[in-house]
Design a protein around this motif. Structure first.
Motif, mmCIF file in Angstrom:
data_model
loop_
_atom_site.group_PDB
_atom_site.id
_atom_site.type_symbol
_atom_site.label_atom_id
_atom_site.label_comp_id
_atom_site.label_asym_id
_atom_site.label_seq_id
_atom_site.Cartn_x
_atom_site.Cartn_y
_atom_site.Cartn_z
ATOM 1 N N SER A 1 46.016 47.263 36.521
ATOM 2 C CA SER A 1 47.431 46.520 36.417
ATOM 3 C C SER A 1 48.421 47.451 36.516
ATOM 4 O O SER A 1 49.667 47.192 36.973
ATOM 5 C CB SER A 1 47.256 45.503 35.333
ATOM 6 O OG SER A 1 47.114 46.138 34.132
ATOM 7 N N ALA A 2 48.483 48.582 35.796
ATOM 8 C CA ALA A 2 49.319 49.738 35.695
ATOM 9 C C ALA A 2 49.479 50.611 36.959
ATOM 10 O O ALA A 2 50.428 51.064 37.260
ATOM 11 C CB ALA A 2 49.138 50.477 34.404
ATOM 12 N N ALA A 3 48.434 50.567 37.742
ATOM 13 C CA ALA A 3 48.335 51.254 39.008
ATOM 14 C C ALA A 3 49.285 50.763 40.101
ATOM 15 O O ALA A 3 49.521 51.323 41.077
ATOM 16 C CB ALA A 3 47.049 51.747 39.391
ATOM 17 N N GLY A 4 49.503 49.192 40.069
ATOM 18 C CA GLY A 4 49.934 48.582 41.023
ATOM 19 C C GLY A 4 49.055 48.599 42.317
ATOM 20 O O GLY A 4 49.701 48.977 43.683
ATOM 21 N N LEU A 5 48.015 48.658 42.120
ATOM 22 C CA LEU A 5 47.022 48.337 43.400
ATOM 23 C C LEU A 5 47.300 47.236 44.517
ATOM 24 O O LEU A 5 47.685 46.168 43.881
ATOM 25 C CB LEU A 5 45.334 48.377 43.065
ATOM 26 C CG LEU A 5 44.939 49.604 42.625
ATOM 27 C CD1 LEU A 5 43.457 49.314 42.308
ATOM 28 C CD2 LEU A 5 45.084 50.860 43.487
ATOM 29 N N PHE A 6 47.234 47.078 45.940
ATOM 30 C CA PHE A 6 47.535 46.343 46.514
ATOM 31 C C PHE A 6 46.560 46.392 47.883
ATOM 32 O O PHE A 6 45.972 47.614 48.131
ATOM 33 C CB PHE A 6 49.165 46.137 47.128
ATOM 34 C CG PHE A 6 49.418 47.344 48.116
ATOM 35 C CD1 PHE A 6 49.323 47.300 49.435
ATOM 36 C CD2 PHE A 6 49.495 48.587 47.534
ATOM 37 C CE1 PHE A 6 50.018 48.470 50.154
ATOM 38 C CE2 PHE A 6 49.978 49.817 48.202
ATOM 39 C CZ PHE A 6 50.139 49.504 49.575
ATOM 40 N N VAL A 7 46.386 45.564 48.538
ATOM 41 C CA VAL A 7 45.486 45.473 49.731
ATOM 42 C C VAL A 7 46.308 46.192 50.675
ATOM 43 O O VAL A 7 47.096 45.307 51.658
ATOM 44 C CB VAL A 7 44.935 43.860 50.224
ATOM 45 C CG1 VAL A 7 43.901 44.058 51.436
ATOM 46 C CG2 VAL A 7 44.470 43.298 49.066
ATOM 47 N N LYS A 8 46.007 47.276 50.934
ATOM 48 C CA LYS A 8 46.718 48.249 52.137
ATOM 49 C C LYS A 8 46.186 47.837 53.398
ATOM 50 O O LYS A 8 46.944 47.637 54.265
ATOM 51 C CB LYS A 8 46.432 49.832 51.715
ATOM 52 C CG LYS A 8 47.048 50.507 52.889
ATOM 53 C CD LYS A 8 46.872 52.030 52.117
ATOM 54 C CE LYS A 8 47.656 53.010 52.988
ATOM 55 N NZ LYS A 8 47.428 54.329 52.520
ATOM 56 N N GLU A 9 44.979 47.704 53.563
ATOM 57 C CA GLU A 9 44.367 47.423 54.943
ATOM 58 C C GLU A 9 43.055 46.544 54.840
ATOM 59 O O GLU A 9 42.408 46.722 53.968
ATOM 60 C CB GLU A 9 44.080 48.764 55.612
ATOM 61 C CG GLU A 9 43.540 48.606 57.082
ATOM 62 C CD GLU A 9 43.018 50.072 57.775
ATOM 63 O OE1 GLU A 9 42.283 49.910 58.583
ATOM 64 O OE2 GLU A 9 43.488 50.792 57.208
ATOM 65 N N ILE A 10 42.995 45.463 55.596
ATOM 66 C CA ILE A 10 41.758 44.800 55.756
ATOM 67 C C ILE A 10 41.576 44.587 56.956
ATOM 68 O O ILE A 10 42.367 43.971 58.017
ATOM 69 C CB ILE A 10 41.968 43.298 54.757
ATOM 70 C CG1 ILE A 10 40.694 42.801 54.790
ATOM 71 C CG2 ILE A 10 42.933 42.596 55.417
ATOM 72 C CD1 ILE A 10 40.440 41.699 53.717
#
Length: 137
Positions: free
Chosen positions: A85-94
């Motif tokens: 949650s602190a890293a701010g992960l997002f789905v960059k590519e799918i």
């Protein structure tokens, strides 16, 4: 190894620390059905993507949710248990590609046969880490 080559390799390793991926091969559903679900989560934050997949009624969302959890776990292992949650992960590519096709025959009238194509797909999920160092210029 030369200095430039070593610096370039270190730069690539540092960039790869911010990225994690997971692959699902030969998933037994058509690529078109999987792309409908993949388009929902593309570019979303990981927490939002998981909730979208969890409450979706499509069968493909179950498989994609499991794959996304696997990609998150891969990121945690790569970053020695870092906080998601602190890293701010997002789905960059799918990416959803067509897989192998099982070809079957179904009887048709007057002694004919119709071909049935049972499709499968390959799904690749790449997670990226949001950059917090962006300036507002």
């Amino acid at each position: 190894m030369g200095v430039r080559k070593r610096e370039r390799a270190e730069g690539i390793k540092e960039a790869n620390k911010k990225v994690a991926f997971a692959k699902l091969n030969n998933c037994p559903s058509s690529p078109r059905k999987m792309r409908l679900v993949a388009d929902l989560v593309r570019g979303q934050k990981v927490e939002r993507a998981l909730s979208l997949l969890r409450f979706s009624s499509k069968e493909a969302s179950r498989k994609l949710e499991k794959l996304l959890l696997s990609a998150i776990n891969n990121w945690e292992q790569k970053n020695e248990g870092g906080d998601v949650s602190a890293a701010g992960l997002f789905v960059k590519e799918i990416r959803v590609d067509g897989g192998m096709m099982l070809k079957r025959l179904r009887p048709a009238p007057q002694g004919r046969a119709h071909r049935i194509r049972k499709r499968s797909n390959h799904v690749t999920v790449v997670l990226g880490q949001a950059d917090n160092t962006q300036s507002n210029s």
